[in-house]
Design a protein around this motif. Structure first.
Motif, PDB file in Angstrom:
ATOM      1  N   LEU A   1       7.822 -24.760 -82.587  1.00  0.00           N
ATOM      2  CA  LEU A   1       8.948 -24.096 -82.589  1.00  0.00           C
ATOM      3  C   LEU A   1       9.094 -23.174 -81.478  1.00  0.00           C
ATOM      4  N   GLY A   2       8.117 -22.250 -81.207  1.00  0.00           N
ATOM      5  CA  GLY A   2       8.013 -21.362 -80.331  1.00  0.00           C
ATOM      6  C   GLY A   2       7.721 -21.827 -78.944  1.00  0.00           C
ATOM      7  N   ARG A   3       7.239 -23.003 -78.845  1.00  0.00           N
ATOM      8  CA  ARG A   3       6.810 -23.596 -77.463  1.00  0.00           C
ATOM      9  C   ARG A   3       8.171 -24.412 -77.241  1.00  0.00           C
ATOM     10  N   PHE A   4       9.022 -24.746 -78.050  1.00  0.00           N
ATOM     11  CA  PHE A   4      10.350 -25.510 -77.534  1.00  0.00           C
ATOM     12  C   PHE A   4      11.230 -24.275 -77.247  1.00  0.00           C
ATOM     13  N   SER A   5      11.214 -23.264 -77.979  1.00  0.00           N
ATOM     14  CA  SER A   5      12.079 -22.211 -77.661  1.00  0.00           C
ATOM     15  C   SER A   5      11.848 -21.545 -76.226  1.00  0.00           C
ATOM     16  N   ALA A   6      10.607 -21.706 -75.801  1.00  0.00           N
ATOM     17  CA  ALA A   6      10.026 -21.077 -74.376  1.00  0.00           C
ATOM     18  C   ALA A   6      10.761 -21.871 -73.209  1.00  0.00           C
ATOM     19  N   GLN A   7      11.628 -22.954 -73.390  1.00  0.00           N
ATOM     20  CA  GLN A   7      11.925 -23.976 -72.603  1.00  0.00           C
ATOM     21  C   GLN A   7      13.261 -23.014 -72.294  1.00  0.00           C
ATOM     22  N   HIS A   8      13.975 -22.158 -72.785  1.00  0.00           N
ATOM     23  CA  HIS A   8      15.075 -21.608 -73.024  1.00  0.00           C
ATOM     24  C   HIS A   8      14.826 -20.019 -72.654  1.00  0.00           C
ATOM     25  N   ARG A   9      14.170 -19.737 -71.648  1.00  0.00           N
ATOM     26  CA  ARG A   9      13.748 -18.353 -71.248  1.00  0.00           C
ATOM     27  C   ARG A   9      15.148 -17.506 -70.945  1.00  0.00           C
ATOM     28  N   GLY A  10      16.069 -18.057 -70.597  1.00  0.00           N
ATOM     29  CA  GLY A  10      17.209 -17.282 -70.034  1.00  0.00           C
ATOM     30  C   GLY A  10      18.086 -16.980 -71.311  1.00  0.00           C
ATOM     31  N   LEU A  11      17.834 -17.611 -72.182  1.00  0.00           N
ATOM     32  CA  LEU A  11      18.612 -17.493 -73.411  1.00  0.00           C
ATOM     33  C   LEU A  11      17.961 -16.232 -74.263  1.00  0.00           C
ATOM     34  N   GLU A  12      18.674 -15.252 -74.354  1.00  0.00           N
ATOM     35  CA  GLU A  12      18.196 -14.121 -75.203  1.00  0.00           C
ATOM     36  C   GLU A  12      17.709 -14.402 -76.677  1.00  0.00           C
ATOM     37  N   ALA A  13      19.011 -15.189 -77.233  1.00  0.00           N
ATOM     38  CA  ALA A  13      18.812 -15.413 -78.877  1.00  0.00           C
ATOM     39  C   ALA A  13      17.465 -16.279 -78.921  1.00  0.00           C
ATOM     40  N   ALA A  14      17.028 -17.230 -77.981  1.00  0.00           N
ATOM     41  CA  ALA A  14      15.741 -17.955 -77.904  1.00  0.00           C
ATOM     42  C   ALA A  14      14.666 -17.126 -77.908  1.00  0.00           C
ATOM     43  N   VAL A  15      14.655 -16.106 -76.865  1.00  0.00           N
ATOM     44  CA  VAL A  15      13.684 -15.186 -76.849  1.00  0.00           C
ATOM     45  C   VAL A  15      13.488 -14.279 -77.868  1.00  0.00           C
ATOM     46  N   GLU A  16      14.556 -13.706 -78.817  1.00  0.00           N
ATOM     47  CA  GLU A  16      14.408 -13.128 -79.871  1.00  0.00           C
ATOM     48  C   GLU A  16      13.783 -13.930 -81.028  1.00  0.00           C
ATOM     49  N   LEU A  17      13.974 -15.173 -81.024  1.00  0.00           N
ATOM     50  CA  LEU A  17      13.322 -16.138 -82.185  1.00  0.00           C
ATOM     51  C   LEU A  17      11.852 -16.201 -81.882  1.00  0.00           C
ATOM     52  N   ARG A  18      11.607 -16.447 -80.813  1.00  0.00           N
ATOM     53  CA  ARG A  18      10.011 -16.449 -80.292  1.00  0.00           C
ATOM     54  C   ARG A  18       9.438 -15.265 -80.861  1.00  0.00           C
ATOM     55  N   GLN A  19      10.248 -14.059 -80.566  1.00  0.00           N
ATOM     56  CA  GLN A  19       9.277 -12.641 -80.831  1.00  0.00           C
ATOM     57  C   GLN A  19       9.289 -12.406 -82.569  1.00  0.00           C
ATOM     58  N   ARG A  20      10.280 -13.021 -83.021  1.00  0.00           N
ATOM     59  CA  ARG A  20      10.096 -13.160 -84.446  1.00  0.00           C
ATOM     60  C   ARG A  20       8.985 -14.365 -85.023  1.00  0.00           C
ATOM     61  N   ILE A  21       8.948 -15.239 -84.363  1.00  0.00           N
ATOM     62  CA  ILE A  21       7.846 -16.344 -84.897  1.00  0.00           C
ATOM     63  C   ILE A  21       6.549 -15.572 -84.541  1.00  0.00           C
ATOM     64  N   ARG A  22       6.336 -14.976 -83.315  1.00  0.00           N
ATOM     65  CA  ARG A  22       4.997 -14.323 -83.037  1.00  0.00           C
ATOM     66  C   ARG A  22       4.806 -13.261 -83.987  1.00  0.00           C
ATOM     67  N   GLY A  23       5.775 -12.559 -84.472  1.00  0.00           N
ATOM     68  CA  GLY A  23       5.355 -11.211 -85.450  1.00  0.00           C
ATOM     69  C   GLY A  23       4.940 -12.052 -86.853  1.00  0.00           C
ATOM     70  N   THR A  24       5.764 -13.090 -87.294  1.00  0.00           N
ATOM     71  CA  THR A  24       5.432 -13.833 -88.569  1.00  0.00           C
ATOM     72  C   THR A  24       4.200 -14.095 -88.327  1.00  0.00           C
ATOM     73  N   LEU A  25       3.459 -14.822 -87.389  1.00  0.00           N
ATOM     74  CA  LEU A  25       2.241 -15.702 -87.499  1.00  0.00           C
ATOM     75  C   LEU A  25       1.364 -14.537 -87.329  1.00  0.00           C
ATOM     76  N   GLN A  26       1.205 -13.477 -86.715  1.00  0.00           N
ATOM     77  CA  GLN A  26       0.545 -12.347 -86.894  1.00  0.00           C
ATOM     78  C   GLN A  26       0.565 -11.204 -87.961  1.00  0.00           C
ATOM     79  N   ALA A  27       1.528 -11.497 -88.900  1.00  0.00           N
ATOM     80  CA  ALA A  27       1.578 -10.561 -90.158  1.00  0.00           C
ATOM     81  C   ALA A  27       0.451 -10.994 -91.068  1.00  0.00           C
TER      82      ALA A  27
END
Length: 465
Positions: free
Chosen positions: A439-465
């Protein structure tokens, strides 16, 4: 032009068997050469080649780093314990013939050999007075490994003299408890420990005399437990352990003449093979499970046809996927829970929708097929799975978010993705983690969309927790 790799002879010695294991896991990473792997685990490129050829003795810390980089689930550390750890122990025993006796611990089965302690660091400390040891200082002053050995039983529980209905009931109860824990929390962490120890106990019971009138019920109980334990290990990516548990399950189910448990075992073997990108084997397992399908319930046939659909989907075989989904739907239309074994109750409308959606997802994302069918089925799965099947609900939500992110409205996908992350919570499922990465990789296709960037950051934080 690169020289062809030397053919290995794993049967020549334990050290060369270890080298062959390393090469097997390295080659599971497409294109990864020995020269590239060396720097990734902080050794020179030539060291990897020498280990694979059996010409260099791997040390335990390197085996652990190799496991991490190659994502083996701990296979190489366990292999190290069997190949090199035993040799170290024998040398130590020879040098310390008069040393104090060691305390026994329960031997938990990991890896390929039943009953073998896999860990290179699993030896218990010398026998001590437990109260004196604990009185020596605070808890923080005690090494966790030593503390674990102090609280562990001094020896494995004594086996019964013969199998009685009590042991059979205990096996069923253990399967129920593990099944609930696995579906609620995922197969990692404490659930993994519980699964391993319970399966070891069940396998030890196979050596106990069983009266003829209890033989079928006893073998069926072990088969069902093996399926539950195998499914839990599969979720934690302990794939070798899962295959061993499934093998025990299939053998016991076959010997008991239990076609229902046999079908369930092959369904899980199919799902595991498909997940590790071996859909051809997955299709073979599913077809094997369908042998004498007239002996199976409609729900069980739907389960196996869904596995076939997922195999075809992973192969990107559009006609095969659509045909297999149709066969699964046809079988499920005749499902009658009253005819099913109690442990098939999980395969309800939500489970069927989720399984077939996974198959359709593959051809929608990779073969540009209509994503609508997969999306609607994922929605049905999400709506139908309660908290007892939190992992299944979370995975279906993640896949739905990925589907919408790849093929539909990214803002809608962001909302679904956040709901999925709420569901993930404290799951220990590595399958869910991998789906989040996708899901993070698909979200990266929408780099110009702030909401998608925030989702990727939350995914990253969840995976690192």
């Amino acid at each position: 032009m690169p020289q062809p790799e030397k053919e290995l002879t794993p049967d020549a010695s334990p050290q060369e068997w270890f080298g062959a294991e390393l090469r097997y896991w390295r080659k599971r990473k497409p294109g990864l050469r020995a020269a590239q792997l060396g720097p990734m685990v902080q050794v020179s490129p030539s060291v990897i080649s020498k280990i694979e050829k059996g010409a260099y003795r791997c040390h335990s810390e390197l085996a652990a780093r190799l496991d991490d980089v190659l994502e083996t689930g701990g296979v190489l550390v366990r292999a190290w314990g069997m190949v090199f750890g035993d040799a170290d122990k024998k040398r130590g025993d020879a040098d310390n013939a008069a040393s104090s006796p060691v305390e026994g611990t329960i031997q938990v089965r990991h890896g390929r050999i039943l009953g073998r302690d896999p860990s290179p660091h699993s030896g218990s400390p010398a026998s001590v007075d437990r109260r004196q040891f604990l009185a020596a200082g605070s808890l923080a002053a005690i090494a966790p490994k030593d503390l674990a050995n102090l609280v562990a039983p001094a020896a494995p529980p004594e086996l019964p003299k013969k199998i009685t209905p009590r042991e059979i009931e205990q096996l069923h109860h253990a399967a129920d408890v593990l099944h609930l824990a696995d579906n609620t929390h995922g197969g990692g962490g404490l659930v993994s420990v519980m699964a391993s120890r319970t399966m070891e106990w069940a396998v030890r019971l196979l050596s106990v005399r069983c009266p003829d009138q209890l033989q079928i019920a006893f073998l069926s109980a072990i088969a069902r437990l093996g399926i539950v334990v195998g499914a839990s290990h599969f979720d934690a990516y302990a794939h070798d352990d899962a295959r061993v548990a499934f093998k025990v399950a299939s053998e016991c189910a076959t010997e008991a003449g239990d076609w229902h448990l046999r079908a369930k075992t092959y369904s899980f073997l199919a799902r595991q093979a498909i997940w590790i990108n071996d859909p051809d084997s997955g299709l073979t397992y599913a077809d094997t499970g369908l042998v004498r399908s007239e002996r199976l319930t409609a729900t069980e046939r739907a389960m196996l046809h869904s596995a076939r659909a997922r195999a075809f989907g992973k192969m990107h075989d559009v006609p095969g996927t659509i045909a297999a989904v149709g066969q699964a739907d046809e079988a499920f239309a005749h499902s009658n829970p009253a005819e099913d074994p109690p442990w098939m109750a999980y395969y309800d409308e939500a489970q069927h929708a989720g399984d077939t959606a996974h198959a359709l997802y593959e051809i929608a994302v990779h073969m540009r097929q209509d994503p609508g069918q997969a999306g609607r089925r994922f929605e049905t799965a999400v709506a139908g799975h309660g908290d007892s099947f939190k992992r299944s609900r979370a995975i279906s939500r993640i896949k739905l978010a990925s589907l919408v992110m790849a093929k539909g409205d990214p803002m809608q996908a962001v909302a679904i993705g956040h709901a999925a992350l709420d569901d993930v919570g404290l799951l220990t499922s590595r399958r869910a983690a991998d789906d989040l990465r996708e899901l993070g990789r698909f979200s990266a296709q929408h780099r110009g969309l702030e909401a998608a960037v925030e989702l990727r950051q939350r995914i990253r934080g969840t995976l690192q927790a």
